[in-house]
Write an enzyme that holds these catalytic residues in place. Structure first.
Site, mmCIF file in Angstrom:
data_model
loop_
_atom_site.group_PDB
_atom_site.id
_atom_site.type_symbol
_atom_site.label_atom_id
_atom_site.label_comp_id
_atom_site.label_asym_id
_atom_site.label_seq_id
_atom_site.Cartn_x
_atom_site.Cartn_y
_atom_site.Cartn_z
ATOM 1 N N HIS A 65 0.793 -1.232 0.000
ATOM 2 C CA HIS A 65 0.000 0.000 0.000
ATOM 3 C C HIS A 65 0.826 1.284 0.000
ATOM 4 O O HIS A 65 0.280 2.354 -0.242
ATOM 5 C CB HIS A 65 -0.947 0.019 1.208
ATOM 6 C CG HIS A 65 -0.269 0.415 2.487
ATOM 7 N ND1 HIS A 65 0.600 -0.426 3.156
ATOM 8 C CD2 HIS A 65 -0.303 1.574 3.179
ATOM 9 C CE1 HIS A 65 1.052 0.205 4.228
ATOM 10 N NE2 HIS A 65 0.523 1.410 4.262
ATOM 11 N N HIS A 80 1.183 6.739 -0.911
ATOM 12 C CA HIS A 80 0.349 5.923 -0.023
ATOM 13 C C HIS A 80 -0.977 5.655 -0.723
ATOM 14 O O HIS A 80 -1.803 6.559 -0.875
ATOM 15 C CB HIS A 80 0.122 6.671 1.292
ATOM 16 C CG HIS A 80 -0.470 5.825 2.359
ATOM 17 N ND1 HIS A 80 -1.802 5.477 2.375
ATOM 18 C CD2 HIS A 80 0.088 5.255 3.446
ATOM 19 C CE1 HIS A 80 -2.037 4.731 3.445
ATOM 20 N NE2 HIS A 80 -0.906 4.576 4.107
#
Length: 158
Positions: A65, A80
């Site tokens: 992620h 992110h």
């Protein structure tokens, strides 16, 4: 190393097709209040995420992620993907790179099953942060807003 090497600007490119939004609109205080640094965010249209700059991958979260990339001029970018996506433990993320690897702008970082992931997290907002420590004495300009395609020039660090 030349006298002016450190003053060279850094072009930053869109890591994904989608829409650029202001970091303040990201529904997570860590990002919207710029605790990790300033930047911008994307609402992804698809799940193909590419490197926004040339550099070295200093962080590749096992969950897929988040990615930390340091450019040769010392600027570090944190990408992110989505909010609270770490909780999925990699489900829906097909990582294509390894920590420590050198990458070029446009290299594929990860394929994300956006539909599946989006159904399990609060938001797919994807912050691109210029980390506080790496931006000492530097500034950045956002060069594009609204709809973007991956590879579009979106910001420049000076």
């Amino acid at each position: 190393m030349g006298l002016f090497t450190k003053n060279k600007s850094l072009d930053v490119f869109a890591p994904v097709d989608g829409e650029i939004i202001d970091l303040s609109k990201v529904e997570d205080e860590v990002f919207s209040e710029k605790m990790l640094g300033d930047g911008l965010a994307f609402i992804p249209e698809n799940g193909e995420f590419v490197a926004p700059i040339d550099g070295k991958l200093v962080t590749v979260f096992p969950s897929g992620h988040a990615y930390g990339i340091v450019n040769s001029n010392g600027v570090e970018i944190l990408l992110h993907i989505g909010l609270d996506t770490v909780s999925l433990n990699g489900e829906g993320f097909d990582i294509k790179v390894k920590q420590g690897q050198s990458i070029k702008k446009g290299d594929l970082l990860v394929n994300v099953d956006v539909k599946s992931v989006a159904a399990k997290v609060p938001s797919m907002h994807t912050p691109l942060i210029f980390t506080v420590d790496s931006m000492s004495g530097k500034s950045f300009d956002i060069l594009k807003t609204g709809k973007v395609k991956k590879g579009d020039l979106v910001a420049q660090v000076k």
